[in-house]
Scaffold this motif. Structure first.
Motif, PDB file in Angstrom:
ATOM      1  N   TYR A 119      43.543  43.731  54.863  1.00  0.00           N
ATOM      2  CA  TYR A 119      44.537  43.603  53.490  1.00  0.00           C
ATOM      3  C   TYR A 119      46.032  42.848  53.958  1.00  0.00           C
ATOM      4  O   TYR A 119      46.701  42.334  52.835  1.00  0.00           O
ATOM      5  CB  TYR A 119      44.852  44.868  52.947  1.00  0.00           C
ATOM      6  N   HIS A 168      37.575  49.205  47.458  1.00  0.00           N
ATOM      7  CA  HIS A 168      37.683  48.782  48.766  1.00  0.00           C
ATOM      8  C   HIS A 168      36.377  47.986  49.277  1.00  0.00           C
ATOM      9  O   HIS A 168      36.452  46.833  49.854  1.00  0.00           O
ATOM     10  CB  HIS A 168      38.212  49.766  49.618  1.00  0.00           C
ATOM     11  N   ASN A 182      35.850  44.852  47.522  1.00  0.00           N
ATOM     12  CA  ASN A 182      36.636  43.740  47.930  1.00  0.00           C
ATOM     13  C   ASN A 182      36.458  43.302  49.246  1.00  0.00           C
ATOM     14  O   ASN A 182      36.526  41.954  49.379  1.00  0.00           O
ATOM     15  CB  ASN A 182      38.019  44.404  47.990  1.00  0.00           C
ATOM     16  N   LYS A 217      28.086  43.105  43.098  1.00  0.00           N
ATOM     17  CA  LYS A 217      29.397  43.728  42.890  1.00  0.00           C
ATOM     18  C   LYS A 217      30.088  43.707  41.376  1.00  0.00           C
ATOM     19  O   LYS A 217      30.535  44.742  40.970  1.00  0.00           O
ATOM     20  CB  LYS A 217      30.531  42.698  43.594  1.00  0.00           C
ATOM     21  N   ARG A 219      31.491  47.367  39.674  1.00  0.00           N
ATOM     22  CA  ARG A 219      32.915  47.385  39.155  1.00  0.00           C
ATOM     23  C   ARG A 219      32.635  47.702  37.722  1.00  0.00           C
ATOM     24  O   ARG A 219      33.775  48.430  37.051  1.00  0.00           O
ATOM     25  CB  ARG A 219      33.329  45.856  39.228  1.00  0.00           C
ATOM     26  N   LYS A 262      43.587  46.723  38.028  1.00  0.00           N
ATOM     27  CA  LYS A 262      43.281  46.076  39.346  1.00  0.00           C
ATOM     28  C   LYS A 262      41.917  45.399  39.313  1.00  0.00           C
ATOM     29  O   LYS A 262      41.697  44.241  39.380  1.00  0.00           O
ATOM     30  CB  LYS A 262      43.597  46.929  40.365  1.00  0.00           C
ATOM     31  N   TYR A 263      41.137  46.472  38.827  1.00  0.00           N
ATOM     32  CA  TYR A 263      39.787  45.953  38.789  1.00  0.00           C
ATOM     33  C   TYR A 263      39.521  44.836  37.625  1.00  0.00           C
ATOM     34  O   TYR A 263      38.901  43.746  37.906  1.00  0.00           O
ATOM     35  CB  TYR A 263      38.735  47.059  38.195  1.00  0.00           C
ATOM     36  N   PHE A 299      41.186  41.544  39.158  1.00  0.00           N
ATOM     37  CA  PHE A 299      40.475  40.721  40.043  1.00  0.00           C
ATOM     38  C   PHE A 299      39.103  40.197  39.419  1.00  0.00           C
ATOM     39  O   PHE A 299      38.710  39.281  39.816  1.00  0.00           O
ATOM     40  CB  PHE A 299      39.841  41.823  41.154  1.00  0.00           C
ATOM     41  N   MET A 328      44.436  40.001  49.635  1.00  0.00           N
ATOM     42  CA  MET A 328      43.741  40.263  48.346  1.00  0.00           C
ATOM     43  C   MET A 328      44.111  39.269  47.511  1.00  0.00           C
ATOM     44  O   MET A 328      43.281  38.612  46.585  1.00  0.00           O
ATOM     45  CB  MET A 328      43.113  41.667  48.068  1.00  0.00           C
ATOM     46  N   ARG A 345      41.675  36.294  45.685  1.00  0.00           N
ATOM     47  CA  ARG A 345      41.314  36.349  44.295  1.00  0.00           C
ATOM     48  C   ARG A 345      42.201  34.973  43.402  1.00  0.00           C
ATOM     49  O   ARG A 345      41.420  34.594  42.571  1.00  0.00           O
ATOM     50  CB  ARG A 345      41.851  37.299  43.561  1.00  0.00           C
TER      51      ARG A 345
END
Length: 520
Positions: free
Chosen positions: A72, A150, A153, A178, A182, A219-220, A223, A462, A466
């Protein structure tokens, strides 16, 4: 006051928490040993179990050392080691079996295994009081969603399950998209938000609150470029939570008193207690502390103080540091890159520079710049290999910047200024608010604003991924002579390869992608 996780877990729970071996995450199946009915006959047993899951995050492969930080923070444009170490990761020499994150993979799936088992046991368990059942379930949902955050990611598509599975089934799971993982985790975090309390006090500080769940959910969404949903979560936190921005940026990171490390800006932190020993301490601080063998600058030779001649390094260590109960006993594995350390590369008037960067100490020039916000030279309360500092995972300034970014993507910068300027109001003297930008200009300015506000906090790499600019940034930034990531980085480096050990255990992991994220 710091969270006091209970060490004296009775053997049944201890065995459960050690669900997996050091070599693989799918090796054992708890249901072959103990039936769920044997667990959680009262509230205390459920508390001990959840405490044990928090403890899993204290592992070196996650937050205790450089586990998650390897992927990270390294290989970006802010920090690297002060010598030729950690080169496989920072210089993008990763391949199957080399710096492929196997230890991190194993530990994250330990979290997934344990939370899934515990959730099954807690839901509908009439032996627990309703309030405790709700809170523990909410904590477990959050902790599992953090693990999958994590995992997705770092590796993208990964094995996924939220129901108890026997070992023969778990050991042959292929990779799951993914996007579906998510989506399921966002739903779990909505449940967690409803179940979790708004705040904690005393020995419960450090547990996940509903605001931690909302931040992870934001955050989810961000992203996944779900701007409206991300903005909505941020607004809930900003408008309804008890969290506030501190007036002083440096105070956000002041953990000099081990018994008083929390402040109103922290939303979620991994809490380490140095005096309990074992995994309840952190060595991450050592990466940010200087090595005395490196300091001070031009350390060899003599210095004259008040007409008396001293050997320079001895004077600095014995006459300057030790009277303050300080020493430079760290590793120097994480120091600012040259460009980031230069004051002229920060906007004029940015008060965050002095709180973030230190290039001289007590009048002595240092050989390398360091992150003042993450070091602790205290030899009384924060010893080498036994530090108590929290890992601040989420704080409110990050939420304001996420809200600004989401609003700009939705509607342009008009209403987004208020969010970013709230953060910059603290950062500058005199105040330097943003205005008059186009949507593109605001977006690009945010690339830099997050860099300076959140440096060395585990967000940068990250963010660059993104935004789709990791390769361009890594190729353009100045590195020290022993590092050259720009020469090696390839488009597939935005993900890690599925670890070689896991492929040997489960060849089905290659079914959906025989290239292993482009590494074959």
């Amino acid at each position: 006051m710091k969270t006091k996780y209970i060490n004296n877990l009775f053997p049944l729970l201890l065995g459960f928490l050690l669900l997996c071996s050091c070599d693989e995450f799918l090796e054992e199946d708890l249901r072959d040993e103990i039936t769920p009915d044997a667990f959680f006959t009262n509230d205390k047993e459920a508390e001990l179990a959840v405490n044990g899951v928090y403890r899993l995050y204290h592992d070196n492969n996650l937050y205790r050392q450089r586990g998650l930080d390897d992927y990270y923070t390294s290989g970006a444009d802010i920090q690297a080691a002060n010598r030729d170490v950690n080169g496989a990761i920072h210089n993008y020499l990763i391949q199957e079996g080399t710096a492929d994150g196997n230890g991190t993979w194993i530990q994250l799936y330990r979290v997934v295994n344990n939370t899934t088992e515990f959730i099954t046991n807690i839901e509908g368990n009439e032996s627990l009081s309703e309030a405790i059942r709700d809170q523990r379930l909410g904590e477990l949902l959050f902790l599992r969603a953090l693990a999958y955050f994590h995992l997705t990611n770092l590796w993208g598509d990964v094995p996924f399950y939220t129901e108890q599975l026997p070992v023969p089934e778990r050991s042959v799971l292929g990779r799951h998209p993914k996007e579906e993982i998510r989506s399921a985790m966002k739903a779990d975090l909505s449940r967690a938000f409803d179940l979790l309390p708004t705040s904690y006090s005393g020995n419960d500080l450090g547990r996940a609150s509903k605001w931690a769940a909302a931040t992870l959910k934001a955050k989810y969404h961000l992203f996944d470029e779900e701007w409206a949903e991300a903005k909505a979560e941020c607004d809930i936190i900003i408008d309804q939570s008890p969290h506030r921005l501190l007036d002083d940026y440096a105070a956000v990171f002041d953990q000099s008193d081990p018994s008083n490390q929390y402040n109103d800006e922290h939303i979620f932190a991994v809490d380490f207690e140095a005096d309990l020993g074992g995994p309840l301490n952190t060595t991450r601080t050592d990466d940010y502390n200087p090595r005395i063998r490196d300091e001070p600058f031009n350390r060899n030779g003599d210095t004259i103080i008040n007409g008396q001649t001293y050997q320079r390094v001895d004077y600095f260590q014995n006459q300057v540091l030790r009277p303050r109960n300080e020493d430079m006993t760290g590793y120097g594995w994480s120091v600012p890159l040259p460009e980031f350390a230069l004051r002229e590369n920060w906007q004029e008037g940015d008060l965050r520079y002095d709180a973030t960067i230190v290039t001289e100490y007590l009048g002595w020039k240092l050989s390398f710049p360091y992150f003042r916000k993450n070091w602790n030279l205290d030899q009384e309360n924060s010893l080498r290999g036994n530090h108590p500092e929290n890992y601040i995972v989420y704080r409110l300034a990050d939420v304001y910047l996420l809200a600004a970014e989401a609003e700009n993507e939705l509607n342009g910068p008009g209403a987004a200024y208020a969010y970013v300027n709230k953060v910059r109001e603290r950062a500058f003297e005199p105040d330097q608010p943003w205005s008059g930008m186009s949507q593109d200009e605001f977006r690009e300015a945010m690339y830099e604003e997050r860099k300076f506000e959140l440096s060395a906090e585990g967000h940068r790499r990250m963010d660059l991924i993104r935004w789709g600019i990791l390769l361009d940034i890594v190729k353009s930034v100045e590195h020290r002579q022993w590092n050259n990531p720009g020469a090696n980085i390839q488009p597939y480096h935005v993900l890690l390869p599925i670890p070689q050990n896991q492929l040997e255990l489960n060849p089905n992991l290659l079914e959906s992608d025989p290239t292993n994220n482009g590494y074959r």
